[in-house]
Scaffold this motif. Structure first.
Motif, mmCIF file in Angstrom:
data_model
loop_
_atom_site.group_PDB
_atom_site.id
_atom_site.type_symbol
_atom_site.label_atom_id
_atom_site.label_comp_id
_atom_site.label_asym_id
_atom_site.label_seq_id
_atom_site.Cartn_x
_atom_site.Cartn_y
_atom_site.Cartn_z
ATOM 1 N N ASP A 67 38.449 -19.185 -14.122
ATOM 2 C CA ASP A 67 38.551 -18.402 -12.882
ATOM 3 C C ASP A 67 39.265 -19.157 -11.763
ATOM 4 O O ASP A 67 39.228 -18.717 -10.609
ATOM 5 C CB ASP A 67 37.160 -17.998 -12.401
ATOM 6 C CG ASP A 67 36.441 -17.097 -13.393
ATOM 7 O OD1 ASP A 67 37.122 -16.307 -14.072
ATOM 8 O OD2 ASP A 67 35.202 -17.192 -13.497
ATOM 9 N N ALA A 68 39.910 -20.255 -12.077
ATOM 10 C CA ALA A 68 40.595 -21.037 -11.041
ATOM 11 C C ALA A 68 41.679 -20.193 -10.372
ATOM 12 O O ALA A 68 42.516 -19.593 -11.065
ATOM 13 C CB ALA A 68 41.218 -22.285 -11.650
ATOM 14 N N ARG A 128 50.436 -13.665 -16.245
ATOM 15 C CA ARG A 128 49.166 -14.384 -16.291
ATOM 16 C C ARG A 128 48.952 -15.002 -17.671
ATOM 17 O O ARG A 128 48.492 -16.151 -17.788
ATOM 18 C CB ARG A 128 48.020 -13.441 -15.931
ATOM 19 C CG ARG A 128 46.628 -14.073 -16.023
ATOM 20 C CD ARG A 128 46.496 -15.330 -15.156
ATOM 21 N NE ARG A 128 45.323 -16.076 -15.547
ATOM 22 C CZ ARG A 128 44.148 -16.028 -14.908
ATOM 23 N NH1 ARG A 128 44.007 -15.284 -13.839
ATOM 24 N NH2 ARG A 128 43.136 -16.737 -15.327
ATOM 25 N N VAL A 129 49.316 -14.265 -18.719
ATOM 26 C CA VAL A 129 49.216 -14.823 -20.072
ATOM 27 C C VAL A 129 50.143 -16.029 -20.212
ATOM 28 O O VAL A 129 49.774 -17.050 -20.800
ATOM 29 C CB VAL A 129 49.559 -13.748 -21.123
ATOM 30 C CG1 VAL A 129 49.732 -14.383 -22.504
ATOM 31 C CG2 VAL A 129 48.480 -12.677 -21.174
ATOM 32 N N GLU A 184 47.922 -18.175 -8.909
ATOM 33 C CA GLU A 184 49.074 -18.699 -8.156
ATOM 34 C C GLU A 184 50.260 -18.943 -9.071
ATOM 35 O O GLU A 184 51.400 -18.558 -8.762
ATOM 36 C CB GLU A 184 48.698 -20.018 -7.478
ATOM 37 C CG GLU A 184 48.016 -19.926 -6.156
ATOM 38 C CD GLU A 184 47.962 -21.299 -5.517
ATOM 39 O OE1 GLU A 184 48.926 -21.672 -4.827
ATOM 40 O OE2 GLU A 184 46.958 -22.011 -5.729
ATOM 41 N N LEU A 185 50.002 -19.612 -10.183
ATOM 42 C CA LEU A 185 51.069 -19.912 -11.129
ATOM 43 C C LEU A 185 51.645 -18.633 -11.712
ATOM 44 O O LEU A 185 52.871 -18.487 -11.834
ATOM 45 C CB LEU A 185 50.542 -20.819 -12.242
ATOM 46 C CG LEU A 185 51.544 -21.227 -13.329
ATOM 47 C CD1 LEU A 185 52.753 -21.922 -12.729
ATOM 48 C CD2 LEU A 185 50.871 -22.120 -14.361
ATOM 49 N N VAL A 236 45.912 -15.079 -3.566
ATOM 50 C CA VAL A 236 46.806 -14.296 -4.420
ATOM 51 C C VAL A 236 45.997 -13.133 -4.968
ATOM 52 O O VAL A 236 44.933 -13.328 -5.553
ATOM 53 C CB VAL A 236 47.367 -15.141 -5.586
ATOM 54 C CG1 VAL A 236 48.179 -14.267 -6.531
ATOM 55 C CG2 VAL A 236 48.211 -16.285 -5.058
ATOM 56 N N GLU A 237 46.507 -11.930 -4.773
ATOM 57 C CA GLU A 237 45.794 -10.753 -5.271
ATOM 58 C C GLU A 237 46.308 -10.399 -6.659
ATOM 59 O O GLU A 237 47.470 -10.005 -6.812
ATOM 60 C CB GLU A 237 45.980 -9.567 -4.336
ATOM 61 C CG GLU A 237 45.208 -8.342 -4.771
ATOM 62 C CD GLU A 237 45.382 -7.177 -3.812
ATOM 63 O OE1 GLU A 237 44.885 -6.077 -4.137
ATOM 64 O OE2 GLU A 237 46.016 -7.361 -2.766
ATOM 65 N N PRO A 238 45.474 -10.538 -7.690
ATOM 66 C CA PRO A 238 45.917 -10.182 -9.039
ATOM 67 C C PRO A 238 46.165 -8.668 -9.151
ATOM 68 O O PRO A 238 45.577 -7.872 -8.407
ATOM 69 C CB PRO A 238 44.738 -10.596 -9.921
ATOM 70 C CG PRO A 238 43.899 -11.499 -9.072
ATOM 71 C CD PRO A 238 44.106 -11.039 -7.662
ATOM 72 N N HIS A 239 47.030 -8.289 -10.061
ATOM 73 C CA HIS A 239 47.319 -6.873 -10.310
ATOM 74 C C HIS A 239 47.153 -6.609 -11.802
ATOM 75 O O HIS A 239 48.143 -6.454 -12.529
ATOM 76 C CB HIS A 239 48.736 -6.534 -9.843
ATOM 77 C CG HIS A 239 48.959 -6.755 -8.387
ATOM 78 N ND1 HIS A 239 48.556 -5.850 -7.428
ATOM 79 C CD2 HIS A 239 49.506 -7.798 -7.710
ATOM 80 C CE1 HIS A 239 48.869 -6.319 -6.220
ATOM 81 N NE2 HIS A 239 49.438 -7.486 -6.370
#
Length: 212
Positions: free
Chosen positions: A123-124, A106-107, A129-130, A93-96
């Motif tokens: 850093d999991a 994410r929060v 993903e969630l 999953v690429e974070p943005h």
């Protein structure tokens, strides 16, 4: 056992075994002559693990090398070894971080994990993903609250309480990681299949008047 016997015992072709030896995935056998080496049950276990990571986990060789390195690193506890395998099989999953919607998702994911009291590494990759799943629901107009996710949380807890007991934590590390990978990937598929079957059955009971 000789390499031909190792191939028979493991089901891995001899050229593939030699490739694993060159890549450092499989430790060398005990050299008995200039052209012959002897292998043991530890090599069979290692080949079982490699096959699980490759064929079930669908991991590239570089990721398999990371998992193998963790298995061989005696300074790491079993929790760290299993975590390395878990993270390796997690979908990419690429974070943005520049996307405000992503940051909120994410929060939200981090808050949910904290509210549950779960001990998850900062850093999991499963955090991302969630967050991605929550963001997708938000953008589809189906936002998920902690309350709406409660049945899924309880199901996950119940499953893990069962599954953790199937991992041979006191035996060879290879066996524990193999059980984790196979259990996570294959039983995860079974869970998804059973859920879809249950959906069809529930729909039939509620909506199908044909009696079939």
């Amino acid at each position: 056992m000789r390499i031909s016997q190792l191939s028979t015992a493991s089901g891995v072709p001899i050229p593939t075994i030699k490739y694993y030896l060159r890549e450092g995935l499989l430790p060398a056998g005990e050299q008995t002559s200039a052209t012959r080496a002897e292998y043991g049950e530890s090599h069979v276990r290692r080949l079982r693990l490699i096959r699980a990571l490759l064929e079930v986990g669908r991991l590239p060789i570089a990721a398999i090398q990371q998992v193998i390195a963790a298995v061989d690193d005696e300074s790491l506890g079993m929790h760290e070894v299993l975590g390395t395998a878990h993270y390796a099989i997690a979908p990419a999953v690429e974070p943005h971080p520049g996307d405000e919607d992503w940051r909120r998702a994410r929060v939200k994911a981090d808050d949910l994990i904290a509210d549950l009291g779960w001990r998850i590494h900062p850093d999991a990759p499963t955090r991302d993903e969630l967050a991605q799943a929550l963001l997708t629901l938000d953008r589809l107009g189906m936002p998920a609250s902690g309350e709406s996710l409660r049945p899924y949380v309880q199901t996950a807890v119940d499953l893990v309480e069962h599954e953790i007991g199937t991992i041979p934590l006191r035996g060879p590390r290879e066996a524990a990681v193999e059980a984790l990978v196979i259990g996570t990937v294959v039983r995860g598929r079974i869970l998804d299949i059973l859920r879809r079957l249950a959906h069809e059955s529930a729909s039939a009971h509620l909506l199908d008047d044909s009696g079939e």
